[in-house]
Design a protein around this motif. Structure first.
Motif, PDB file in Angstrom:
ATOM      1  N   ASN A 197       3.049   5.124   3.721  1.00 51.11           N
ATOM      2  CA  ASN A 197       2.707   6.294   4.548  1.00 51.11           C
ATOM      3  C   ASN A 197       1.350   6.171   5.219  1.00 51.11           C
ATOM      4  O   ASN A 197       0.396   5.725   4.597  1.00 51.11           O
ATOM      5  N   ILE A 198       1.289   6.609   6.478  1.00 45.30           N
ATOM      6  CA  ILE A 198       0.007   6.613   7.193  1.00 45.30           C
ATOM      7  C   ILE A 198      -0.173   7.986   7.828  1.00 45.30           C
ATOM      8  O   ILE A 198       0.754   8.508   8.444  1.00 45.30           O
ATOM      9  N   ASP A 199      -1.344   8.555   7.651  1.00 43.93           N
ATOM     10  CA  ASP A 199      -1.646   9.850   8.265  1.00 43.93           C
ATOM     11  C   ASP A 199      -3.029   9.776   8.903  1.00 43.93           C
ATOM     12  O   ASP A 199      -4.032   9.613   8.223  1.00 43.93           O
ATOM     13  N   VAL A 200      -3.073   9.842  10.225  1.00 46.54           N
ATOM     14  CA  VAL A 200      -4.345   9.766  10.942  1.00 46.54           C
ATOM     15  C   VAL A 200      -4.531  11.052  11.740  1.00 46.54           C
ATOM     16  O   VAL A 200      -3.637  11.459  12.480  1.00 46.54           O
ATOM     17  N   LYS A 201      -5.677  11.695  11.595  1.00 49.10           N
ATOM     18  CA  LYS A 201      -5.906  12.955  12.323  1.00 49.10           C
ATOM     19  C   LYS A 201      -6.253  12.671  13.780  1.00 49.10           C
ATOM     20  O   LYS A 201      -5.731  13.296  14.681  1.00 49.10           O
ATOM     21  N   GLY A 202      -7.160  11.705  14.004  1.00 49.81           N
ATOM     22  CA  GLY A 202      -7.552  11.480  15.388  1.00 49.81           C
ATOM     23  C   GLY A 202      -8.027  10.063  15.670  1.00 49.81           C
ATOM     24  O   GLY A 202      -8.619   9.416  14.812  1.00 49.81           O
ATOM     25  N   ILE A 203      -7.743   9.601  16.905  1.00 54.56           N
ATOM     26  CA  ILE A 203      -8.232   8.295  17.367  1.00 54.56           C
ATOM     27  C   ILE A 203      -8.935   8.569  18.682  1.00 54.56           C
ATOM     28  O   ILE A 203      -8.330   9.139  19.596  1.00 54.56           O
ATOM     29  N   SER A 204     -10.227   8.189  18.782  1.00 58.13           N
ATOM     30  CA  SER A 204     -10.963   8.574  19.979  1.00 58.13           C
ATOM     31  C   SER A 204     -12.028   7.565  20.407  1.00 58.13           C
ATOM     32  O   SER A 204     -12.522   6.793  19.590  1.00 58.13           O
ATOM     33  N   VAL A 234       0.838  -1.192   0.000  1.00 60.53           N
ATOM     34  CA  VAL A 234       0.000   0.000   0.000  1.00 60.53           C
ATOM     35  C   VAL A 234       0.880   1.251   0.000  1.00 60.53           C
ATOM     36  O   VAL A 234       1.912   1.286   0.685  1.00 60.53           O
ATOM     37  N   GLY A 235       0.486   2.263  -0.776  1.00 56.84           N
ATOM     38  CA  GLY A 235       1.258   3.511  -0.820  1.00 56.84           C
ATOM     39  C   GLY A 235       0.908   4.424   0.328  1.00 56.84           C
ATOM     40  O   GLY A 235       1.599   4.471   1.333  1.00 56.84           O
ATOM     41  N   ASN A 236      -0.207   5.143   0.200  1.00 53.65           N
ATOM     42  CA  ASN A 236      -0.600   6.115   1.237  1.00 53.65           C
ATOM     43  C   ASN A 236      -1.945   5.794   1.870  1.00 53.65           C
ATOM     44  O   ASN A 236      -2.876   5.399   1.182  1.00 53.65           O
ATOM     45  N   VAL A 237      -2.019   5.997   3.182  1.00 56.22           N
ATOM     46  CA  VAL A 237      -3.288   5.842   3.900  1.00 56.22           C
ATOM     47  C   VAL A 237      -3.560   7.163   4.600  1.00 56.22           C
ATOM     48  O   VAL A 237      -2.706   7.672   5.325  1.00 56.22           O
ATOM     49  N   GLU A 238      -4.716   7.754   4.347  1.00 56.25           N
ATOM     50  CA  GLU A 238      -5.060   9.014   4.985  1.00 56.25           C
ATOM     51  C   GLU A 238      -6.399   8.862   5.678  1.00 56.25           C
ATOM     52  O   GLU A 238      -7.407   8.550   5.032  1.00 56.25           O
ATOM     53  N   ILE A 239      -6.426   9.037   6.992  1.00 56.63           N
ATOM     54  CA  ILE A 239      -7.653   8.861   7.770  1.00 56.63           C
ATOM     55  C   ILE A 239      -7.939  10.116   8.579  1.00 56.63           C
ATOM     56  O   ILE A 239      -7.051  10.650   9.238  1.00 56.63           O
ATOM     57  N   THR A 240      -9.189  10.583   8.531  1.00 53.88           N
ATOM     58  CA  THR A 240      -9.549  11.754   9.340  1.00 53.88           C
ATOM     59  C   THR A 240      -9.802  11.340  10.784  1.00 53.88           C
ATOM     60  O   THR A 240      -9.286  11.944  11.703  1.00 53.88           O
TER      61      THR A 240
END
Lengths: 67, 130
Positions: free
Chosen positions: B87-94, A12-18
């Motif tokens: 790459n992993i980008d997570v704004k929030g875990i709640s 997997v390349g990129n994972v973006e989670i809000t």
């Protein structure tokens, strides 16, 4: 019932989670059992989709200084 | 069951709150619980008195029964023992949640959230368009 899973390559390349919220999961790996429970009670206002911001009066002409 | 190995390039997490977790590595069980009463009061909240958990049904309710799932014989074949994520980008875990880089056998998570709004005066829809 027989269930057969073949895991070939996983890249997997990129994972973006809000957000991961209210009994949720984001897992990179293997798992056997998952049980997620969430009770939620919120006033109806929170569910209304739309804006409650006062709208501009329809009779005001364009370019008029409203300030 | 054999577990695969996760290879991660870069991870960015902004915030973690209320019985939540970010874990690197394997684990067997994860059973978080969170109980929340969120009060929004016009003019501000001075005290938490009068907002006890046992006052609200939401915190004592049991989830409705889920019918027993049928037993499934599962076989896993990991032809490639690795998982790659760049790459992993997570704004929030709640609220009883988890982000994990690795395997986790069993998860049983519960979250109960009660929202309360206290207004000084009921707002009328027509008041807004004037």
């Amino acid at each position: 019932m027989n269930y057969e899973v073949h895991n070939w390559g996983l890249n997997v390349g990129n994972v973006e989670i809000t957000g991961v919220a209210s009994s949720s999961i984001f897992l990179i790996g293997d798992n056997e059992t998952i049980k997620l429970t969430s009770f939620y009670d919120t006033p109806p206002d929170s569910y209304i989709v739309g804006s409650l911001v006062p709208l501009r009066h329809p009779t005001i002409e364009e370019g008029t200084d409203n300030g | 069951m054999d577990k695969r190995v996760a290879h991660i390039g870069k991870t960015r997490i902004n915030s973690i709150a209320y019985s939540s977790m970010f874990e690197i590595g394997d684990a067997n069980t994860f059973t978080p619980t969170s109980r929340v009463i969120a009060v929004q009061k016009e003019g501000g909240v001075e005290t938490d008195e009068g907002f006890e958990f046992d006052q609200y049904e939401l915190f004592s309710q049991e989830p409705s029964n889920v019918p027993d799932s049928l037993t499934v014989q599962q076989k896993n074949y990991h032809h490639n023992p690795n998982i790659h994520v760049e790459n992993i980008d997570v704004k929030g875990i709640s609220a009883s949640s988890i982000a994990q880089l690795g395997s986790l056998n069993h998860i049983d998570s519960v979250s109960r959230i009660k929202h309360i709004r206290i207004l000084e005066k009921e707002q009328n829809q027509n008041d807004l368009i004037e």
